[in-house]
Write an enzyme that holds these catalytic residues in place. Sequence first.
Site, PDB file in Angstrom:
ATOM      1  N   PRO A 104      71.648 -58.321  16.758  1.00 28.48           N
ATOM      2  CG  PRO A 104      70.050 -57.955  15.094  1.00 28.48           C
ATOM      3  CD  PRO A 104      70.198 -58.408  16.504  1.00 28.48           C
ATOM      4  CE  LYS A 121      83.952 -60.888  14.999  1.00 26.44           C
ATOM      5  NZ  LYS A 121      82.543 -61.041  15.333  1.00 26.44           N
ATOM      6  CE  LYS A 170      77.329 -55.371  14.091  1.00 20.69           C
ATOM      7  NZ  LYS A 170      76.878 -56.446  14.982  1.00 20.69           N
ATOM      8  CB  THR A 215      80.075 -57.822  16.542  1.00 19.04           C
ATOM      9  OG1 THR A 215      80.566 -59.166  16.447  1.00 19.04           O
ATOM     10  CG2 THR A 215      81.217 -56.864  16.251  1.00 19.04           C
TER      11      THR A 215
END
Length: 324
Positions: free
Chosen positions: A78, A193, A268, A110
């Site tokens: 996560p 990203k 996030k 990520t």
Amino acid sequence: MAEFADNVAFIGLGAMGYAMAKNIRKKMSPAGTLYIFDIFRSACERFYDEMQACGPTVIADSPREAAELSSTVVSIVPGADEVRQVFLDTATGVIAARSNPERLIFECSTIDSQSTQAVGEALLVRGTGIYVDTPVSGGVPGAESGTLSFLIGHSKPSDTNPISHRLEKVASMMGDPKKFFYCGKLGAGLAAKISNNYLSCSVLLAVAEAMAIGTRSGIDEKLLHQVIHHSTGQNFMADNVQPVPGVVPDAPSSNNYRLGFKTQMMIKDLGLAVQAGYATGIEPTIAEAALRVYEKAAVDPRCIDRDGSSVYLHITDPPQKPTE
């Protein structure tokens, strides 16, 4: 270590990771062993029961154990704290595995670029392996179909760099080589990203708001979608993650907001976008505004643990504040 050349460790069997690991087990050498680890052992047991017929699969008790006899490690967890736990814990982390400078480590999570650079450098110093940030895009459908995009913090494949060809080979088990983007150096894949996610999360909210405004003005939702599709507002999120149920048959919204990317995870990703903006001297005005909306949607029972496009439910019928 040639005797372990065909072995792969996969860490993190969430919605994305489970599908990615399945593709690896199907496509890797049948002689190789796939070592799997997840903090929820039940996910490992389900994977083992489903995939053991495809080749040797072993449930590991820690990331260290999974990596110990593997020449390739793939991780998708996560956030940055979990990445540090997986790789840098001195007792159970990958860094505690036997040294193997040729071990190739794919970090598909990520997280922020600074954290991935710190982890990669620590592993390099220890001789644990070559750590490359390889965040993915395409969601659960892309993971299941093996057509993910990979944003790779490494140089393009070349005959003078054998690692680059191994990168391409392993990524090809999970993604579409036409969608592999080599960003040059450690951390650069994540920078790309985060920039992409800035757009995708913000645009999804914009689509939800635009559709709500149009339909409340009396325009049929399917007609409005077609207008946008054939006009200057056309975008991927409207066409594929359309937040209004019944407009795009395969969209999560038309399937009870079937999970593609959790609403809570939007916080996030947008948080990383805001952080990256200020770190580079850019005020992330749109991401900050979108973040405030998703923070409210993430605690709305109608959106929790559903696809992020369920933000449409939140903005069209916001929860009432309790009366005093």
